[in-house]
Design a protein around this motif. Structure first.
Motif, PDB file in Angstrom:
ATOM      1  N   TYR A  67     -14.182   4.562  11.269  1.00 45.84           N
ATOM      2  CA  TYR A  67     -12.867   5.209  11.385  1.00 45.84           C
ATOM      3  C   TYR A  67     -12.299   5.395   9.986  1.00 45.84           C
ATOM      4  N   GLN A  68     -12.961   6.299   9.254  1.00 43.29           N
ATOM      5  CA  GLN A  68     -12.686   6.454   7.831  1.00 43.29           C
ATOM      6  C   GLN A  68     -11.263   6.901   7.555  1.00 43.29           C
ATOM      7  N   SER A  69     -10.728   7.795   8.405  1.00 43.02           N
ATOM      8  CA  SER A  69      -9.410   8.345   8.118  1.00 43.02           C
ATOM      9  C   SER A  69      -8.340   7.259   8.184  1.00 43.02           C
ATOM     10  N   VAL A  70      -8.569   6.218   8.969  1.00 41.35           N
ATOM     11  CA  VAL A  70      -7.587   5.142   9.084  1.00 41.35           C
ATOM     12  C   VAL A  70      -7.829   4.074   8.017  1.00 41.35           C
ATOM     13  N   PHE A  71      -9.085   3.640   7.875  1.00 41.61           N
ATOM     14  CA  PHE A  71      -9.382   2.465   7.053  1.00 41.61           C
ATOM     15  C   PHE A  71      -9.950   2.800   5.676  1.00 41.61           C
ATOM     16  N   GLY A  72     -10.168   4.090   5.393  1.00 35.28           N
ATOM     17  CA  GLY A  72     -10.580   4.459   4.036  1.00 35.28           C
ATOM     18  C   GLY A  72     -12.069   4.513   3.796  1.00 35.28           C
ATOM     19  N   GLY A  73     -12.880   4.133   4.768  1.00 30.87           N
ATOM     20  CA  GLY A  73     -14.327   4.244   4.587  1.00 30.87           C
ATOM     21  C   GLY A  73     -14.875   3.335   3.509  1.00 30.87           C
ATOM     22  N   TYR A  74     -16.058   3.697   3.013  1.00 28.78           N
ATOM     23  CA  TYR A  74     -16.747   2.888   2.009  1.00 28.78           C
ATOM     24  C   TYR A  74     -15.896   2.729   0.759  1.00 28.78           C
ATOM     25  N   GLN A  75     -15.181   3.801   0.429  1.00 32.06           N
ATOM     26  CA  GLN A  75     -14.341   3.807  -0.766  1.00 32.06           C
ATOM     27  C   GLN A  75     -13.138   2.886  -0.612  1.00 32.06           C
ATOM     28  N   GLY A  76     -12.705   2.659   0.614  1.00 33.25           N
ATOM     29  CA  GLY A  76     -11.589   1.765   0.869  1.00 33.25           C
ATOM     30  C   GLY A  76     -10.247   2.394   0.570  1.00 33.25           C
ATOM     31  N   LEU A  77      -9.226   1.566   0.550  1.00 33.67           N
ATOM     32  CA  LEU A  77      -7.855   2.025   0.304  1.00 33.67           C
ATOM     33  C   LEU A  77      -7.303   1.304  -0.918  1.00 33.67           C
ATOM     34  N   GLU A  78      -6.356   1.984  -1.545  1.00 33.46           N
ATOM     35  CA  GLU A  78      -5.732   1.402  -2.721  1.00 33.46           C
ATOM     36  C   GLU A  78      -4.558   0.519  -2.292  1.00 33.46           C
ATOM     37  N   VAL A  79      -4.360  -0.578  -2.993  1.00 33.75           N
ATOM     38  CA  VAL A  79      -3.231  -1.464  -2.720  1.00 33.75           C
ATOM     39  C   VAL A  79      -2.412  -1.552  -4.003  1.00 33.75           C
ATOM     40  N   SER A  80      -1.125  -1.249  -3.930  1.00 37.93           N
ATOM     41  CA  SER A  80      -0.343  -1.344  -5.163  1.00 37.93           C
ATOM     42  C   SER A  80       0.224  -2.754  -5.295  1.00 37.93           C
ATOM     43  N   GLN A  81       0.261  -3.218  -6.533  1.00 35.78           N
ATOM     44  CA  GLN A  81       0.692  -4.589  -6.787  1.00 35.78           C
ATOM     45  C   GLN A  81       2.190  -4.617  -7.029  1.00 35.78           C
ATOM     46  N   PRO A  82       2.871  -5.624  -6.483  1.00 37.99           N
ATOM     47  CA  PRO A  82       4.327  -5.681  -6.648  1.00 37.99           C
ATOM     48  C   PRO A  82       4.704  -5.956  -8.101  1.00 37.99           C
ATOM     49  N   ASN A  83       5.756  -5.302  -8.552  1.00 35.84           N
ATOM     50  CA  ASN A  83       6.249  -5.571  -9.904  1.00 35.84           C
ATOM     51  C   ASN A  83       7.001  -6.897  -9.934  1.00 35.84           C
ATOM     52  N   ALA A  84       6.941  -7.549 -11.079  1.00 33.51           N
ATOM     53  CA  ALA A  84       7.605  -8.842 -11.214  1.00 33.51           C
ATOM     54  C   ALA A  84       9.116  -8.658 -11.104  1.00 33.51           C
ATOM     55  N   PRO A  85       9.806  -9.577 -10.400  1.00 30.50           N
ATOM     56  CA  PRO A  85      11.261  -9.467 -10.309  1.00 30.50           C
ATOM     57  C   PRO A  85      11.910  -9.755 -11.662  1.00 30.50           C
ATOM     58  N   SER A  86      13.137  -9.251 -11.832  1.00 25.83           N
ATOM     59  CA  SER A  86      13.765  -9.307 -13.157  1.00 25.83           C
ATOM     60  C   SER A  86      14.050 -10.739 -13.611  1.00 25.83           C
ATOM     61  N   PHE A  87      14.241 -11.680 -12.666  1.00 31.75           N
ATOM     62  CA  PHE A  87      14.594 -13.038 -13.118  1.00 31.75           C
ATOM     63  C   PHE A  87      13.451 -13.737 -13.863  1.00 31.75           C
ATOM     64  N   LEU A  88      12.236 -13.178 -13.782  1.00 30.51           N
ATOM     65  CA  LEU A  88      11.119 -13.765 -14.540  1.00 30.51           C
ATOM     66  C   LEU A  88      11.094 -13.263 -15.977  1.00 30.51           C
ATOM     67  N   GLY A  89      11.979 -12.332 -16.312  1.00 29.01           N
ATOM     68  CA  GLY A  89      11.991 -11.779 -17.659  1.00 29.01           C
ATOM     69  C   GLY A  89      11.233 -10.471 -17.711  1.00 29.01           C
ATOM     70  N   ALA A  90      11.557  -9.663 -18.716  1.00 27.53           N
ATOM     71  CA  ALA A  90      10.993  -8.315 -18.791  1.00 27.53           C
ATOM     72  C   ALA A  90       9.493  -8.326 -19.077  1.00 27.53           C
ATOM     73  N   ALA A  91       9.018  -9.399 -19.732  1.00 24.50           N
ATOM     74  CA  ALA A  91       7.615  -9.412 -20.145  1.00 24.50           C
ATOM     75  C   ALA A  91       6.664  -9.813 -19.023  1.00 24.50           C
ATOM     76  N   ALA A  92       7.209 -10.300 -17.902  1.00 19.01           N
ATOM     77  CA  ALA A  92       6.338 -10.777 -16.828  1.00 19.01           C
ATOM     78  C   ALA A  92       5.558  -9.619 -16.223  1.00 19.01           C
ATOM     79  N   THR A  93       4.256  -9.783 -16.098  1.00 16.82           N
ATOM     80  CA  THR A  93       3.393  -8.720 -15.582  1.00 16.82           C
ATOM     81  C   THR A  93       3.179  -8.904 -14.084  1.00 16.82           C
ATOM     82  N   PRO A  94       2.729  -7.836 -13.387  1.00 18.82           N
ATOM     83  CA  PRO A  94       2.400  -7.979 -11.967  1.00 18.82           C
ATOM     84  C   PRO A  94       1.365  -9.081 -11.730  1.00 18.82           C
ATOM     85  N   THR A  95       0.441  -9.233 -12.661  1.00 16.75           N
ATOM     86  CA  THR A  95      -0.591 -10.268 -12.510  1.00 16.75           C
ATOM     87  C   THR A  95       0.040 -11.652 -12.445  1.00 16.75           C
TER      88      THR A  95
END
Lengths: 360, 449
Positions: free
Chosen positions: A158-186
């Motif tokens: 069911y490639q159209s739903v689940f993305g097939g072999y290539q899969g789907l992209e997941v975006s990473q949440p940005n760090a909240p401001s209380f951690l400081g501007a330098a905090a990365t999503p990682t």
């Protein structure tokens, strides 16, 4: 507060001997209070630690969390309830796609997506548990293996739903401001994960000390005696499978976030088998053993790559070196230390304590 | 805090484990390296500096993900070594502004989940200046956002997906192959010119690669002419392609277009032979290399069938064939091969890798003596379209277009491992019409001789 979270009876004296707190630990008071304190301290230490690490080391560390949570679930299922599962990689996949599809189609906040990953997978786990409760030993292994083999193919069917072999992209949440501007999503992801790890560890630690935990172990140790005592064996088994799947689903959701992508190649049967091997190597049935197992799952493949580059091994050998090391460790651990790395750690701590006591 | 510290001494096992957790991480963290100090000087008046991550006064570090194992490894596993060999030759001929180039390529097994890991290792741990020739559409899709977020030049993705040509979304990513829609259009144009009115069937890989090719073909041919389109998944290649080929045969396709990786092309040709089905076969440039294909056919048929199975196959190319020994670029590449790459076969993958390394060298020379990552991007945007080398068709690089080769020429393979060119260069882009063009292949520069 503890009453509201744990249905446990405050009668620690009746706990089975293996789980009973001994010696100075009793002074720590209520298990929940103690675990929360330890958890918060661990969180603070972790936060201080990631300030000193490179982005890559944080990324590596943030891979430990998902495996750790899934391993806690698997370890409780196998070590505490006596059921085996070769399908936990597939359960992680259910959690991963749940989070990804929610992110893609809804505007849910992160916490809701993570809880949904756990709950959706829990439902699948309960269904699987209904099957599992009728099966024993190799038949149960076979049934769960079928899930691990079959589920990734649904994503390409069911490639159209689940993305097939290539899969789907997941975006990473940005760090909240209380951690400081330098905090990365990682960094932010690593913190989110550590919070999840602490919450899951506390929940399972308390669950295992509660009536439910005792039921799990009773079923593991003697099904007939348990049934005679008025406890439903199949119901307990289904519950264990559902809770274990919830952990795997949360682990899968987090894994999707860390990878930034879900694709069937990441959730093959190799993942399920690696989880099982890591659980045994770490120490089946113990929460601390899951930590060792997760560390092994993240760091052994990296070391194997470095090693094979140093020895300039053939590519087809080096691609499988990590699995070969798992296999070797598995055999060695089962022969030398049946309770895994955690068993060795316990033994060492025990010896050190005895050394201290003897002169005094 | 004092109370919790005294609690720690109580020795709860979780804290012991957490401590160990921290120790392991800290121990690993201490080994991460930093860039070296500047000092060495080259001949010019300006000294080389460590102007960007991965660049020191004496070296440039590049990374890549390549399928050294797994379903795409046959054939493609030779590209990484070929790129590395070109840089070794270049280093022996003065490098780039006196810097030697190190090309570090890691195996991802053509598995997107592995690609995510190895690329993070290359960027975050090894600190590469740029990623060069990351191979595969499904694999590279998994890392393209990460590379652009981290502003890492992501040059010449070894895949013809149109998705690399999105300079607004992915300003650091550049395509290299003619994108698959363009290839589909060129093949469609050739079929229109030479096989008008014949029934066409398509066998395609079920992702952006095969899907893009199908779009291109549909743009050029009337819908009624395409009688069947059969997808396959690269993970299920072990089952063979008998079902799909039988379906094409049942639909009566007289021309079969193959948007397939080399292993799948070989399997499809064998299935046709088994079924006694002999359509005219037309393949994308992905399977243009007769040496690779003949090896795979022979391997899959356990030696029963050889290069003869390829006789008459039409395919595309935008680089000279490895068998064209009178071509000055092929002569150079063969020289490099004998010195640095002799473990790998001489075939289209070798030409592909070395040509890519050459165009990267042009980009680095244009970026200046002490380039930042942005300088490299600016150089490609402003000058890329003018570069010539082994490429037969022009490159499409500009600030608004990150398209690689803008077309191809059609070849027909013979059963003896060779091929002959049967068309002029077809040049187009994704939307525009297809035009014919003379070859733009340029001379070998003196600094490589």
């Amino acid at each position: 507060m503890e009453e509201s979270m744990v249905e446990a009876k405050p009668e620690p004296k009746q706990l089975p001997a293996a789980q009973q707190p001994q010696g100075p630990r009793r002074l720590f008071g209520q298990p929940l209070v103690r675990n929360v304190i330890v958890g918060v301290v661990a969180l603070v230490l972790f936060y201080l630690l990631i300030g000193h690490l490179s982005q890559y080391r944080i990324y590596q560390l943030s891979q430990v969390g998902p495996y750790l949570i899934a391993l806690v679930g698997l370890s409780v299922l196998t070590g505490q309830n006596g059921q085996i599962s070769l399908g936990h990689g597939a359960l992680m996949a259910i959690g991963a796609w749940t989070l990804t599809l929610m992110q893609l189609h809804t505007k849910s906040p992160l916490w809701l997506m993570l809880i949904a990953s756990a709950l959706v997978t829990m439902v699948f786990g309960a269904l699987l548990g209904l099957v599992a409760a009728r099966l024993r030993g190799p038949y149960l292994a076979g049934a769960t293996l079928a899930l691990a083999l079959g589920l990734p193919d649904i994503t390409t069917r069911y490639q159209s739903v689940f993305g097939g072999y290539q899969g789907l992209e997941v975006s990473q949440p940005n760090a909240p401001s209380f951690l400081g501007a330098a905090a990365t999503p990682t960094e932010w992801l690593a913190i989110i994960e550590m919070i999840c790890v602490v919450v899951v560890m506390i929940l399972f630690a308390n669950l295992l000390r509660s009536r439910v935990g005792r039921k799990f172990r009773a079923v593991r140790d003697d099904e007939i005696a348990t049934q005679v005592s008025g406890i439903s064996v199949p119901r307990t088994q289904v519950l264990a499978f559902a809770l274990s799947a919830a952990a795997a689903g949360l682990g899968g959701g987090l894994f999707a976030l860390v990878s930034g992508n879900v694709s069937p190649g990441g959730y093959t049967v190799v993942l399920s088998i690696s989880l099982l091997a890591a659980m045994v190597i770490g120490g089946t049935g113990t929460l601390a053993g899951a930590v060792w197992g997760a560390l092994i799952m993240v760091y052994v493949p990296g070391w194997a790559t470095t090693l094979s580059q140093k020895l300039s091994l053939n590519q087809s050998v080096s691609a499988n070196l990590a699995l070969a090391i798992y296999g070797f460790l598995l055999v060695a651990i089962i022969m030398v230390a049946p309770v895994g790395v955690q068993g060795i750690v316990r033994l060492v701590i025990f010896k050190i304590r005895n050394l201290r006591k003897e002169p005094g | 805090m004092g109370e919790s510290r005294s609690s720690l001494r109580r020795g709860f096992r979780v804290i012991a484990v957490m401590a160990a957790f921290s120790l392991v991480a800290a121990a690993c963290g201490s080994s991460s390296s930093t860039s070296s100090s500047s000092g060495s000087k080259t001949s010019g008046s300006v000294a080389n500096t460590a102007s960007a991550p991965g660049i020191t006064p004496t070296s440039i570090l590049l990374g890549s993900h390549q399928p050294l194992t797994g379903p795409a490894a046959p054939g493609y596993s030779e590209i990484g070594p070929a790129i590395e060999a070109f840089f070794q030759y270049l280093n022996a001929h003065g490098g780039i502004y006196g810097r030697s180039v190190t090309f570090k390529y890691l195996d991802d097994g053509y598995n997107p989940a592995n690609t995510v890991q190895v690329v993070r290792k290359l960027v975050l741990q090894d600190n590469v200046y740029a990623i060069l020739g990351g191979l595969g559409t499904p694999t590279h899709t998994a890392v393209v956002n990460f590379l652009n977020q981290n502003k890492v030049p992501d040059l010449f993705v070894a895949s013809g997906c149109n998705c690399w040509n999105e300079p607004k979304v992915h300003p650091y990513t550049y395509g290299w192959e003619p994108d698959y829609i363009i290839e589909g259009k060129v093949l469609g144009a050739y079929i229109k010119d030479h096989f008008a009115g014949m029934k066409v069937g398509v066998l395609y890989q079920n992702d952006d690669f095969g899907g893009g090719g199908l779009i291109g073909i549909k743009q050029m041919l009337p819908a009624s002419q395409i009688v069947s389109a059969q997808p396959y998944d690269p993970t299920t290649l072990t089952n063979g392609l008998g079902t799909q080929v039988a379906a094409l045969q049942a639909a009566g396709a007289q021309v079969v277009v193959l948007f397939t990786i080399p292993a799948a092309t070989a399997l499809a040709l064998l299935s046709m032979a088994v079924l006694g089905y002999h359509p005219t076969t037309v393949s994308s440039s992905v399977s243009s290399d007769p040496t690779t294909l003949a090896g795979l056919v022979s391997n899959f048929s356990k030696g029963k069938v050889g290069a003869s199975a390829l006789n008459g196959l039409y395919t595309l190319d935008y680089l000279p064939m490895s068998s064209a020994t009178s071509d000055p670029w092929i002569q150079l590449f063969l020289k490099i091969h004998s010195q640095y790459d002799s473990k790998e076969p001489v075939d289209g993958n070798m030409v592909y890798g070395m040509a890519m390394a050459y165009y990267f060298t042009l980009a680095m020379r244009a970026a200046g003596q002490n380039p930042t990552r942005q300088d490299l991007i600016n150089a490609i945007n402003s000058q890329g379209a003018t570069w010539t080398g082994p490429g037969l068709v022009p490159l499409g690089y500009s600030a608004t277009q990150h398209l690689g080769f803008m077309g191809a020429e059609v070849l027909q393979l013979n059963g003896a491992g060779g091929a002959s060119v049967v068309s002029p260069d077809y040049v187009t882009n994704v939307q525009g019409p297809v035009t014919t063009h003379a070859s733009v292949e340029g001379p070998v520069p003196s600094w490589l001789q």
